[in-house]
Design a protein around this motif. Structure first.
Motif, PDB file in Angstrom:
ATOM      1  N   ILE A 124      37.519  30.591  39.065  1.00 44.76           N
ATOM      2  CA  ILE A 124      36.620  31.282  40.000  1.00 44.76           C
ATOM      3  C   ILE A 124      37.485  32.238  40.827  1.00 44.76           C
ATOM      4  CG2 ILE A 124      34.962  31.044  41.903  1.00 44.76           C
ATOM      5  CD1 ILE A 124      34.193  28.315  40.772  1.00 44.76           C
ATOM      6  N   THR A 125      37.165  33.544  40.751  1.00 44.67           N
ATOM      7  CA  THR A 125      37.947  34.528  41.509  1.00 44.67           C
ATOM      8  C   THR A 125      37.399  34.614  42.931  1.00 44.67           C
ATOM      9  OG1 THR A 125      36.594  36.413  40.797  1.00 44.67           O
ATOM     10  CG2 THR A 125      38.507  35.867  39.435  1.00 44.67           C
ATOM     11  N   LEU A 126      38.323  34.850  43.872  1.00 45.96           N
ATOM     12  CA  LEU A 126      37.978  34.768  45.297  1.00 45.96           C
ATOM     13  C   LEU A 126      38.403  36.017  46.055  1.00 45.96           C
ATOM     14  CD1 LEU A 126      39.419  31.144  45.769  1.00 45.96           C
ATOM     15  CD2 LEU A 126      36.998  31.726  45.542  1.00 45.96           C
ATOM     16  N   GLY A 127      38.329  37.188  45.422  1.00 42.48           N
ATOM     17  CA  GLY A 127      38.712  38.425  46.104  1.00 42.48           C
ATOM     18  C   GLY A 127      40.140  38.353  46.640  1.00 42.48           C
ATOM     19  N   SER A 128      40.318  38.675  47.929  1.00 43.01           N
ATOM     20  CA  SER A 128      41.663  38.699  48.513  1.00 43.01           C
ATOM     21  C   SER A 128      42.324  37.317  48.553  1.00 43.01           C
ATOM     22  CB  SER A 128      41.589  39.268  49.934  1.00 43.01           C
ATOM     23  OG  SER A 128      40.741  38.438  50.692  1.00 43.01           O
ATOM     24  N   ASP A 143      39.758  50.462  47.200  1.00 42.37           N
ATOM     25  CA  ASP A 143      38.494  50.433  46.467  1.00 42.37           C
ATOM     26  C   ASP A 143      38.534  49.216  45.538  1.00 42.37           C
ATOM     27  OD1 ASP A 143      36.299  50.818  44.838  1.00 42.37           O
ATOM     28  OD2 ASP A 143      36.888  52.795  44.111  1.00 42.37           O
ATOM     29  N   THR A 144      37.718  48.215  45.857  1.00 44.02           N
ATOM     30  CA  THR A 144      37.773  46.972  45.069  1.00 44.02           C
ATOM     31  C   THR A 144      36.809  46.990  43.870  1.00 44.02           C
ATOM     32  OG1 THR A 144      36.107  45.859  46.409  1.00 44.02           O
ATOM     33  CG2 THR A 144      38.399  45.598  47.107  1.00 44.02           C
ATOM     34  N   THR A 145      36.114  48.110  43.645  1.00 38.94           N
ATOM     35  CA  THR A 145      35.183  48.174  42.511  1.00 38.94           C
ATOM     36  C   THR A 145      35.924  47.863  41.209  1.00 38.94           C
ATOM     37  OG1 THR A 145      34.268  50.065  43.669  1.00 38.94           O
ATOM     38  CG2 THR A 145      33.305  49.549  41.532  1.00 38.94           C
ATOM     39  N   ALA A 204      47.426  37.639  36.443  1.00 37.35           N
ATOM     40  CA  ALA A 204      46.187  38.444  36.435  1.00 37.35           C
ATOM     41  C   ALA A 204      45.785  38.820  37.865  1.00 37.35           C
ATOM     42  CB  ALA A 204      45.067  37.680  35.737  1.00 37.35           C
ATOM     43  N   ASN A 205      46.005  37.901  38.813  1.00 38.24           N
ATOM     44  CA  ASN A 205      45.786  38.206  40.240  1.00 38.24           C
ATOM     45  C   ASN A 205      46.606  39.428  40.644  1.00 38.24           C
ATOM     46  OD1 ASN A 205      44.116  36.262  41.438  1.00 38.24           O
ATOM     47  ND2 ASN A 205      45.808  34.850  41.877  1.00 38.24           N
ATOM     48  N   LEU A 206      47.859  39.456  40.229  1.00 36.35           N
ATOM     49  CA  LEU A 206      48.767  40.528  40.671  1.00 36.35           C
ATOM     50  C   LEU A 206      48.400  41.860  40.022  1.00 36.35           C
ATOM     51  CD1 LEU A 206      52.126  38.516  40.791  1.00 36.35           C
ATOM     52  CD2 LEU A 206      50.545  39.039  42.656  1.00 36.35           C
TER      53      LEU A 206
HETATM   54  N1  LIG Z   1      41.489  42.585  48.732  1.00 41.64           N
HETATM   55  C1  LIG Z   1      42.163  42.130  47.654  1.00 41.64           C
HETATM   56  N2  LIG Z   1      43.508  41.937  47.725  1.00 41.64           N
HETATM   57  C2  LIG Z   1      44.200  41.481  46.666  1.00 41.64           C
HETATM   58  N3  LIG Z   1      43.639  41.168  45.485  1.00 41.64           N
HETATM   59  C3  LIG Z   1      42.321  41.334  45.356  1.00 41.64           C
HETATM   60  C4  LIG Z   1      41.499  41.821  46.427  1.00 41.64           C
HETATM   61  N4  LIG Z   1      40.230  41.886  45.981  1.00 41.64           N
HETATM   62  C5  LIG Z   1      40.245  41.446  44.705  1.00 41.64           C
HETATM   63  N5  LIG Z   1      41.485  41.104  44.318  1.00 41.64           N
HETATM   64  C6  LIG Z   1      41.908  40.584  43.006  1.00 41.64           C
HETATM   65  O1  LIG Z   1      40.859  40.813  42.101  1.00 41.64           O
HETATM   66  C7  LIG Z   1      40.349  39.573  41.583  1.00 41.64           C
HETATM   67  C8  LIG Z   1      38.868  39.688  41.409  1.00 41.64           C
HETATM   68  O2  LIG Z   1      38.250  39.981  42.646  1.00 41.64           O
HETATM   69  P1  LIG Z   1      36.814  39.430  43.040  1.00 41.64           P
HETATM   70  O3  LIG Z   1      36.835  37.948  43.095  1.00 41.64           O
HETATM   71  O4  LIG Z   1      36.390  40.172  44.246  1.00 41.64           O
HETATM   72  O5  LIG Z   1      35.983  39.836  41.751  1.00 41.64           O
HETATM   73  P2  LIG Z   1      34.569  40.545  41.668  1.00 41.64           P
HETATM   74  O6  LIG Z   1      33.739  40.115  42.816  1.00 41.64           O
HETATM   75  O7  LIG Z   1      34.043  40.295  40.308  1.00 41.64           O
HETATM   76  O8  LIG Z   1      35.023  42.041  41.834  1.00 41.64           O
HETATM   77  P3  LIG Z   1      34.151  43.351  41.805  1.00 41.64           P
HETATM   78  O9  LIG Z   1      32.717  42.925  41.797  1.00 41.64           O
HETATM   79  O10 LIG Z   1      34.602  44.062  43.041  1.00 41.64           O
HETATM   80  O11 LIG Z   1      34.605  44.010  40.567  1.00 41.64           O
HETATM   81  C9  LIG Z   1      40.766  38.517  42.591  1.00 41.64           C
HETATM   82  O12 LIG Z   1      40.892  37.255  41.967  1.00 41.64           O
HETATM   83  C10 LIG Z   1      42.114  39.066  43.044  1.00 41.64           C
HETATM   84  O13 LIG Z   1      43.104  38.728  42.115  1.00 41.64           O
END
Ligand SMILES: Nc1ncnc2c1ncn2[C@@H]1O[C@H](COP(=O)(O)OP(=O)(O)OP(=O)(O)O)[C@@H](O)[C@H]1O
Ligand SMILES: *[C@@H]1O[C@H](CO)[C@@H](O)[C@H](O)[C@H]1NC(C)=O
Length: 314
Positions: A223-227, A252-254, A283-285
């Motif tokens: 489960i990915t958790l953004g930052s 830009d996190t898109t 993959a996180n990095l």
């Molecule tokens: N602010 C951030 N700083 C560092 N890494 C990030 C950040 N946001 C996302 N990531 C990286 O990206 C991965 C995926 O992000 P996220 O969990 O937000 O996925 P998502 O919601 O499917 O993304 P999106 O819908 O924006 O494409 C995270 O597990 C992390 O490795």
């Protein structure tokens, strides 16, 4: 050629039509924007492009329209060294499109028309049988007919191709076989929430939701958790492991999630003996680099842009 494919993606292509405006228009209103651009998107294609940028030999199985957008998408795959032998063009529907309006406050309004993506069918899977059964890794999402994603997972699994399933966008009544056919079931917080019905707002919550998903039959769950990085669970080690990511300033996190998934597929294909936790750390990095520049596929790093340690064999 088919024997050489590392990562095959069965999934979507979408053309993003983006207008930047001072504000979002009201019903019946015409306003002037200050910028327009066209981008290549769609979860399937995004994930394939990230895997290709890292050096995986990739093939895309998808459907686009017999139109300008479809032809230019095929060129985009070629520009990214992705095999297009299983990309078909149909006259029955237009290439998938996302019309996006973004205002100066960063809010958006989006209309997605899946178009040709929904016409990807069993016939095309049959035509791609050689890659689906010989690739190292298959990656699927839910932006094409879910029946086709499940069928692709089953075909690959029968031949011991490793499967990664990304249940995005999530649907509440996901067929139970999706769990059983996934070597890695990888989703974000909101998808985990929708699938389990439990709130996922922290790494601890993600651990509990992950355990629930694992119990439905997947070999591993991420489960990915953004930052906050991600949480990893495996049937061989069901204790949730939280894997933080780099602290960066996001621009830009898109498409960050798609960058993560493409990178994961690359690692599973190229370094299959690395522990899943180490693949997830890397993959996180990779995804953390993608959030530091604008755009979706254009923000995905290449091997040359990344630290050598991300490409070590152990
Ligand atoms: N602010 C951030 N700083 C560092 N890494 C990030 C950040 N946001 C996302 N990531 C990286 O990206 C991965 C995926 O992000 P996220 O969990 O937000 O996925 P998502 O919601 O499917 O993304 P999106 O819908 O924006 O494409 C995270 O597990 C992390 O490795
Ligand atoms: C998870 O991904 C979906 C797309 O499938 C997206 O709409 C949603 O905003 C994402 N959730 C989070 C918490 O990033």
């Amino acid at each position: 050629m088919a024997e050489e494919v590392d990562v095959v993606v069965v999934g979507s292509c979408m053309t993003d039509l983006v207008s930047q405006t001072p504000r979002l228009p009201k019903a019946g209103e015409t306003i002037h924007g200050h910028k327009f651009f066209i981008g290549f998107g769609g979860k399937g294609a995004n994930q394939c492009v990230q895997a290709a940028h890292l050096g995986a030999k990739t093939a895309m199985v998808c459907k686009v329209g017999k139109d300008f957008f479809g032809s230019s998408y095929i060129q985009n795959f070629k520009d990214n060294s992705i095999c297009t032998a299983f990309v078909t063009q149909t006259a029955e529907a237009m290439t998938g499109a996302a019309s996006i309006i973004v205002n100066d406050a960063g809010e958006n309004a989006i209309v997605i028309v899946a178009g040709a993506n929904m016409l990807l069918g069993e016939e095309e899977l049959e035509q791609a049988r050689s890659v689906l059964t010989k690739a190292k890794v298959l990656l699927c999402q839910l932006e094409v007919n879910s029946h086709i994603s499940l069928q692709a997972l089953r075909m690959a699994r029968q031949y011991n191709v490793k499967t990664i399933f990304n249940p995005a966008p999530a649907i509440p009544d996901l067929h139970p076989d999706f769990y059983k056919e996934s070597d890695v079931f990888c989703c974000n917080e909101s998808e985990a929430e929708l699938l389990t019905g439990a709130r996922v707002a922290s790494a601890d919550d993600a651990g509990s939701a992950g355990l629930e998903l694992l119990n439905r039959g997947c070999a591993a769950v991420i489960i990915t958790l953004g930052s906050q990085g991600c949480v990893v669970l495996q049937t061989s080690n069901p204790n949730p492991k939280h894997i933080p990511t780099a602290k960066v300033t996001p621009v830009d996190t898109t498409g960050a999630g798609d960058s993560f998934l493409g990178a994961l597929a690359f690692y599973m294909a190229h370094y299959p003996s690395l522990p899943l936790e180490e693949m997830s750390r890397r993959a996180n990095l990779v995804a953390a680099v993608s959030v530091q520049s604008v755009g979706t596929q254009t923000s995905y790093p290449f091997k040359k842009d990344l630290a050598e340690e991300l490409f070590l064999k152990e």
